[in-house]
Design an enzyme around this catalytic site. Structure first.
Site, mmCIF file in Angstrom:
data_model
loop_
_atom_site.group_PDB
_atom_site.id
_atom_site.type_symbol
_atom_site.label_atom_id
_atom_site.label_comp_id
_atom_site.label_asym_id
_atom_site.label_seq_id
_atom_site.Cartn_x
_atom_site.Cartn_y
_atom_site.Cartn_z
ATOM 1 C CE LYS A 281 2.037 7.393 -7.234
ATOM 2 N NZ LYS A 281 2.407 7.202 -5.818
ATOM 3 C CD GLU A 366 3.946 -5.590 3.397
ATOM 4 O OE1 GLU A 366 3.192 -4.672 3.026
ATOM 5 O OE2 GLU A 366 4.419 -6.438 2.601
ATOM 6 N NE ARG A 394 1.813 -7.643 1.675
ATOM 7 C CZ ARG A 394 1.534 -7.856 0.386
ATOM 8 N NH1 ARG A 394 0.300 -8.164 0.039
ATOM 9 N NH2 ARG A 394 2.460 -7.759 -0.535
#
Length: 628
Positions: A281, A366, A394
């Site tokens: 990243k 979730e 979700r």
């Protein structure tokens, strides 16, 4: 902007494929510089995009996009993909109203083959595409690019588990940018990946299976030996091959020669293929490499200087929640904090450091987060689940079946309720009041300011059942949260301004523009506070003493708080007209939050205009009736 002579020649992938491979490193450098300077001007996701530049180049260089389907999971790492597919000029209006989306969007480009913004969906979508290609005997390929974080989502594993049964030619590229499941890669692993993805190796492998097929025990021994050897070199290989994938990697995701050679080999192989790519990243921009979290989502900044701390501002609702969580945890050892991979975004950083034994980041899962909380609640724990409104969607079955049905004391701290600005429709919390208020046993609150948010969280924590406190992104009106916490009376609103004729029933953050309108029209303004249980007695009283009832909410009108008001009036046979103001029955696109609210008629001017229009209509009806 810095000069980018090679990038200037590339508008579409077919032009990219005409470049000599030796030119691609220069293209990557120019593309990286352009993205840094562009995002510094507009804001957006930076670290993740700097990590996938070489991968985006290699994928479009090797595959015949858009005929070959490229599906990016989450999609917040697709800026290089957008630039290479005809949208470079649009980057100047990235995430702005009418501009480019920060995520893939099918309506934006044929190269965006599947809309993504929530995680762990890419493998399922690409598998569907690959299966369709197989049914039509098409040679096209479907490629899913998924990050190591998104791979923690159960849906990704459900898709991989199904891939073997379809027999489709699916390619999954794991963008491992956290080194979370792999050892450092180098020349040896790159070399092995090229061999294992090559046709010679795979032809010999299939030939061996045919020869040894006449002696099943020997074939089984050979397969186990191969798995054992792969497992010794790279443990993840065994995991993914158990799902029926041919595992290749890990390889250096910034080595274009290795990427292109390996992808060229992989695209010729049949069946499910899994390529493990390791990236970094923030690659190529030192501040982002040093702090990829800080540079994950950025507002405009000077790329020569980097992001500098801002002067102290009024606290956001997220900060109010984070402070309350720590204060409450000090008072009650039963409090546990849970987040589905949103520690920073949901305000749990301080809590995670102060109470590490009571902090759980369950990954991008979730569904698991809610049922895990339900299990804790069964054993006397008081779990608090910090979750964005759009992500709570979700786990709706878990909310119903595992929490509400069993009436368990789980507190949902719902961030990013209502419109969220630049992230657009995929991240807007437009529906939570509708899908929460219909559930038995639920208590649903919407604070109008920062202090009320703190007190509502405390109130919810005292309730022995499922509760939800939903609050918007960003800062409130600036009401200083009181250190002392006290419970609010359940299901009771408060009259904030006494007026005549019109009553505005405000739910949550829209109390402030409602008060402005109240002053202009001499209207009564009520801070309703509770969506469920609704203060029915107050609603009835207001309806019987006013000529027009107006509900105001930052939630879809359909099934929202205003609908709850209408249900009460209908049940009590009260004929006072009701004007419901809220989000319209359409997805609201990206843009400045204040402008979006104005477009929906939910700023003070819009509310006033809607009220005056309804009053004029009522007056016309009365006049017509009198003349009749």
């Amino acid at each position: 902007m810095s000069p980018t002579p090679l990038l200037d020649q590339i508008q579409w992938p077919h032009q990219l494929r005409q470049l000599d491979r030796r030119e691609l490193d220069t293209l990557a450098k120019e593309l990286r510089q352009f993205i840094v300077e562009s995002v510094a001007h507009t804001g957006g996701h930076l670290s993740s995009n700097l990590g996938t530049i070489e991968l985006a180049i290699a994928l479009h260089y090797v595959f015949d996009t858009p005929d070959d389907r490229l599906v990016w999971d989450v999609g917040h790492q697709t800026y290089a993909h957008k630039i290479l597919t005809g949208r470079r000029a649009g980057m100047s209006r990235l995430r702005m109203k009418g501009g480019l989306s920060g995520f893939p969007r099918r309506s934006e480009s044929e190269y965006d083959t599947f809309g993504t913004a929530h995680s762990s969906t890419s493998i399922s979508a690409a598998l569907g595409m690959a299966t369709a290609f197989k049914r039509s005997d098409s040679p096209r390929r479907a490629i899913a690019v998924i990050g190591d974080g998104a791979l923690t989502g159960g849906m990704a594993f459900e898709a991989m588990n199904n891939a073997r049964n379809t027999g489709a030619n699916l390619i999954v590229v794991l963008n491992d940018n956290e080194m979370s499941i792999s050892h450092p890669v180098g020349a040896l692993s790159n070399h092995l990946a090229r061999i294992m993805s090559g046709r010679v190796y795979n032809t010999m492998r299939r030939g061996g299976e045919k020869v040894l097929g006449v002696a099943p025990p020997i074939l089984e021994f050979a397969k186990r030996w191969e798995e054992h050897m792969k497992g010794m070199v790279n443990p993840p290989a065994t995991l993914f091959e158990e799902f029926g994938f041919n595992y290749i990697g890990p390889i250096d995701g910034h080595d274009l020669d290795t990427l292109i050679s390996t992808l060229n080999n992989v695209r010729k192989l049949d069946g499910p293929q899994f390529l493990h790519v390791v990236t970094r990243k923030g690659k190529g921009y030192e501040p982002a490499e040093a702090d990829p979290i800080l540079y994950h989502g950025v507002t405009p900044f000077d790329p020569q200087v980097g992001i500098r701390p801002k002067a102290a501002q009024k606290p956001t609702y997220t900060q109010v929640f984070g402070d309350w969580l720590c204060d409450m945890a000090e008072q009650d050892g039963r409090l546990y904090g849970i987040t589905p991979a949103m520690c920073e975004g949901s305000g749990l950083v301080r809590f995670s450091k102060a109470f590490p034994e009571r902090y759980f980041d369950v990954g991008i899962a979730e569904q698991h987060a809610l049922t895990f909380a339900a299990g804790l609640a069964c054993e006397g724990i008081k779990p608090v689940v910090a979750i964005y409104s759009t992500f709570l969607q979700r786990a709706y079955d878990q909310l119903i079946h595992d929490i509400a049905l069993q009436n368990l004391p789980v507190l949902l701290a719902i961030d990013r309720a209502g419109l969220v600005g630049a992230d657009g429709a995929t991240h807007a919390g437009s529906f939570d009041l509708s899908y929460l208020r219909c559930l038995p046993n639920m208590t649903v609150m919407a604070p109008a300011d920062e202090n009320e948010c703190r007190q509502m969280l405390y109130t919810a924590f005292q309730i022995n059942g499922p509760t939800a406190v939903r609050y918007p992104r960003g800062s409130g009106p600036g009401v200083l949260p009181q250190k002392e916490m006290s419970a609010l009376p359940i299901g009771r609103g408060e009259i904030r301004r006494q007026g005549r004729s019109v009553v505005l029933l405000a739910f949550g953050a829209l109390l402030q523009p409602a008060l402005e309108v109240g002053e202009r029209l001499n209207a009564t303004v009520v801070n309703m506070r509770f969506v469920k249980p609704l203060d029915e007695a107050l609603v009835i009283k207001m309806a019987l003493t006013h000529d027009l009832v107006v509900s105001v909410e930052e939630n879809t009108i359909l099934g929202g708080a205003g609908s709850a008001v209408g249900e009460v009036l209908s049940r009590e046979n009260i004929a006072t007209p009701l004007l419901q103001l809220g989000l319209p029955d359409r997805f609201i696109d990206q843009g400045d939050p204040a402008q979006l609210l104005a477009d929906c008629g939910l700023d003070a001017a819009g509310i006033e205009s809607a009220v005056e229009s309804r009053r004029q209509g009522m007056a016309s009806l009365r006049t017509g009736a009198a003349n009749g």
